[in-house]
Scaffold this active site. Structure first.
Site, short mmCIF file in Angstrom:
data_model
loop_
_atom_site.label_atom_id
_atom_site.label_comp_id
_atom_site.label_asym_id
_atom_site.label_seq_id
_atom_site.Cartn_x
_atom_site.Cartn_y
_atom_site.Cartn_z
N ARG A 34 29.16 60.46 59.01
CA ARG A 34 30.50 60.15 59.50
C ARG A 34 31.50 61.20 59.01
O ARG A 34 32.35 61.66 59.76
CB ARG A 34 30.92 58.75 59.02
CG ARG A 34 32.21 58.28 59.65
CD ARG A 34 32.39 56.75 59.58
NE ARG A 34 32.37 56.25 58.21
CZ ARG A 34 31.45 55.42 57.73
NH1 ARG A 34 30.47 54.98 58.49
NH2 ARG A 34 31.52 55.00 56.48
N CYS A 38 19.18 40.21 49.03
CA CYS A 38 19.79 39.10 48.29
C CYS A 38 19.82 37.83 49.11
O CYS A 38 20.00 36.73 48.58
CB CYS A 38 21.23 39.45 47.91
SG CYS A 38 21.39 41.04 47.12
N TRP A 61 47.53 27.61 32.60
CA TRP A 61 46.74 28.69 32.02
C TRP A 61 45.36 28.59 32.67
O TRP A 61 44.62 27.64 32.41
CB TRP A 61 46.57 28.51 30.51
CG TRP A 61 47.80 28.60 29.70
CD1 TRP A 61 48.80 27.67 29.61
CD2 TRP A 61 48.18 29.68 28.82
NE1 TRP A 61 49.77 28.11 28.73
CE2 TRP A 61 49.41 29.33 28.23
CE3 TRP A 61 47.59 30.90 28.47
CZ2 TRP A 61 50.06 30.16 27.32
CZ3 TRP A 61 48.24 31.71 27.56
CH2 TRP A 61 49.47 31.35 27.00
#
Lengths: 471, 471
Positions: B23, B44, B456
């Site tokens: 490319r 995977c 938090w």
């Protein structure tokens, strides 16, 4: 004799400071004045209380007044409004039903928070006009919803478009403002069967997010049957005693109630009266330790400025985490360990029905240019999980960087709820806080497995594309 | 005459390099030799194909051979096995059914990947013993599952404990190894009604994750009716022609099949034979640009080493993102823009039934000490969303830092699936890559809203606790 630490305001910043100071230095006398009855509550949860997903306001309280008094040994005085601070005498004056008290301090924290703004238009005092800034606001709104539904119990139905669960839809309601509160309340009211009309002054909801995010959220609001009015400056909340319509230049929309979600302003009157410096943002100016222009007087939370991690300049972004963190830092400082609470990145997250969005740093070109950067922005949309994985949606990521340095400035992300726009923003908060470039981010070895993302997480795809543009 | 770029191996690294080089420099002649028929596939995804959530192996292919040839103009030669590299003559020799070809190169990429290891125990050649390293392995395993189920179609039922969906459970199966593949395959096989026995040599599954993560995953595997054998060194896969039992020092567990999930080793024979340097990790050594000891010969992906962002030392962590990114960097370099692909943090993610886990950096004390750090570790468990929010679970975060410098070294996280352990690890990857301290992380202005986390975020809670320990 031990020092006295006085705190004005008993919400996130104030109670975090009081608790931390007392824990780190048990000899310290810690006195908190809170004008209301509620302390340390999660105001961010109020829309979900009104929605009916939380059954009691008590559930929003993380620590009760009794716990502060008995377990944390904090002298918490609810129903006490501080009316004056004297930095020379080092005293505050508070009023309660029992009269006036003058309390001396060695260290003082101003944590007076912010108040929901009421826009300067006619009719905001009509019955049926609400804001959502406090626990009592939440209570009133929930009572309104229950009344409007004829006392039907607020059992939260599954999420979905308005009106589909109830036999009869309840009357149209207007929301003024397309920010977090406006959008969260649109969800809360629609889930209860209300026909929701949302009026936004600008041309997009969620000011401060990217156009792509704002448009995705706006599209989704419409899908959920929220009637959205953009570029719609509300001129009047019309009616007699009660509100009857929201009036803009173009429309007169009949409503049974209106919610003002037009932002907040810092409560600075006490500080101003005491001669304490107010910053250009309109909030109380502080140094990195949240100390104000008056010695030993700190300010933290929604009444105070913070420093922006990207610009290094003061910024006013009143949100819960900063309040909590800065309050805690002040507590630690007062107890003997000088602690900076860190800067802010202007990070924010919102859920809008079945969509989630987050933003951090400098997103739009204007904010970046004002800070002296030459912003370049790219937006990509990518799959949220491996394309072949049976679940998943898309994440749209907007990244902004500085052209010359390549420094990452900010990001805005949006995805279906559960597809990770918000948690993915965490990576970018780290990057912008550390001053990373787009090329640095592109090389982050982010976790990958098919149920969680594509090999290149959408955040990396965005970095790759922006990196190409910058090259 | 234009340069020729030859690539050995047509999976992630090889095809990313070929595509990017062509490319960026369309004049380049790009030749890829792939000994098999499949290229550019998502290995995977194989466990989810075996599970039945993906209906065709084709769905794992991101770009087909035809697309590479016709749309990307890459001279892709499948069925061609490279048998020799001559770095002096700058040629490779490949064999196919049509005979032998000698191809000269100007730039060469070795992307030979890794092979599933077969442990040195008796019986691994018996019928019914499988590995899961390639597309054909995946095909065989799926065929096994279909046969064992009597040809019943592999419609994926809802997730949940084994055997609850099918009228009859199919015979016991053994999995050797408690890493990603072992655990993902336990889910895949249990979902198809198999009684799953999982044997792990060490005292915990998911070596390299924190004890807290490994224990949470092990507990969940047991909840899902996986029979877990820890400290179980497999001595033999016993039987006649077909496997009949997994034999350890303590047990003889009858099984109908066994899957070996005992890791991979880099395919380095070609490089070794060509006199190219192999690193201490056993994988091909490269510089920051993935160039090997032979000029203009690169190595990337599962056959090559990378540099660890925390230790600065060579490391071998064969995973998809690194392969893809380093392949792409080589393609860009070959096309004229020298590009480093970045280091690795040893980040990994895994889904185990209804639990998700991630790890990054140096987690256990041994790895940190080996790298010269004095590790301090804290583990916290916190709510994944606001406590009052109707949905949510918990996230357990382990953080490790260096005592003297406070530098963050690594993390391991685990949560219910969907509660964000994996995406939350993104923040920590950024922090360790940037060399941040725990105190820095503690001050990250992470996004917060009740549907996504507590004020938090659990990552910040962990940083806060570890910061306190370090003080």
């Amino acid at each position: 004799m031990s020092d006295t630490f006085v705190v004005v305001g008993g919400d996130a910043a104030g109670m975090a400071a009081a608790s931390k100071a007392k824990r780190d230095d048990p000899d310290l006398d810690v006195v908190v004045f809170e004008k209301g009855e509620w302390v340390s509550y999660g105001a961010c949860g109020l829309p979900y209380y009104v929605k009916g997903e939380i059954q009691s306001l008590d559930h929003l309280v993380s620590v009760t007044p009794e716990e502060f008094r008995e377990e944390r040994d904090v002298d918490l005085r609810t129903g006490h409004e501080v009316v004056a601070i004297d930095p020379d005498d080092r005293t505050v004056t508070a009023e309660s039903d029992d009269g006036e008290v003058v309390q001396s301090y060695d260290h003082l924290l101003i944590a007076t928070g912010a108040a929901a703004t009421v826009p300067p238009i006619a009719g905001t005092d009509r019955e049926g006009v609400y804001t959502l800034g406090s626990m009592s606001d939440g209570k009133e709104l929930r009572e309104y919803v229950a009344r409007a539904r004829g006392g039907e119990s607020l059992q939260q139905p599954d999420r979905g478009p308005a009106c589909q669960y109830l036999e009869t839809c309840t009357g149209p309601v207007g929301i003024v403002g397309g920010g977090y509160i406006g959008i969260e309340m649109a969800e809360a009211l629609a889930a209860n069967g209300f026909e929701v009309h949302l009026f936004q002054r600008g041309d997009a909801v969620l000011t401060g997010f990217s156009d792509a995010t704002s448009e995705a959220v706006a599209d989704h609001l419409r899908e959920q049957d929220v009637v959205l009015y953009l570029d719609a400056e509300v001129e009047e909340l019309a009616g007699e005693d009660e509100i009857e319509a929201v009036v803009t230049a173009d429309d007169r929309v009949p409503v049974d109630m209106a919610l003002l979600g037009t932002g907040v302003r810092p409560r600075t009157a006490l500080a101003e009266d005491a001669g304490i410096e107010i910053g250009e943002t309109g909030a109380i100016a502080t140094d990195a330790y949240r100390e104000t222009s008056a010695p030993d007087v700190y300010a933290a939370g929604d009444c105070a400025e913070s420093t922006h991690v990207v610009t290094g300049e003061p910024a006013y972004v009143p949100l819960a985490l900063t309040a909590n963190r800065h309050g805690r830092a002040v507590g630690q400082t007062v107890a003997g360990t000088p602690t900076e609470g860190g800067g802010i990145a202007g990070t924010a997250a919102v859920k809008a029905f079945d969509v989630e969005a987050a933003r951090t740093g400098l997103v739009g070109p204007r904010a970046a240019r004002t800070a002296g950067f030459d912003p370049v922005t790219e937006t990509i949309t990518a799959k949220s999980r491996a394309g072949y994985y049976p679940e998943g949606g898309t994440v749209t990521v907007t990244l902004t960087a500085d052209r010359d340095s390549g420094r990452l400035l900010g990001a805005s992300l949006v995805s279906e709820y559960g597809e990770g726009a918000v948690h993915r923003s965490h990576a970018i908060v780290g990057a912008i806080t550390e001053g990373a470039t787009v090329a640095d981010l592109e090389n982050y070895d982010l976790a990958y497995a098919p149920p969680f993302n594509t090999t290149w997480d959408p955040v990396l795809v965005a970095a790759k594309v922006l990196s190409g543009t910058l090259r």
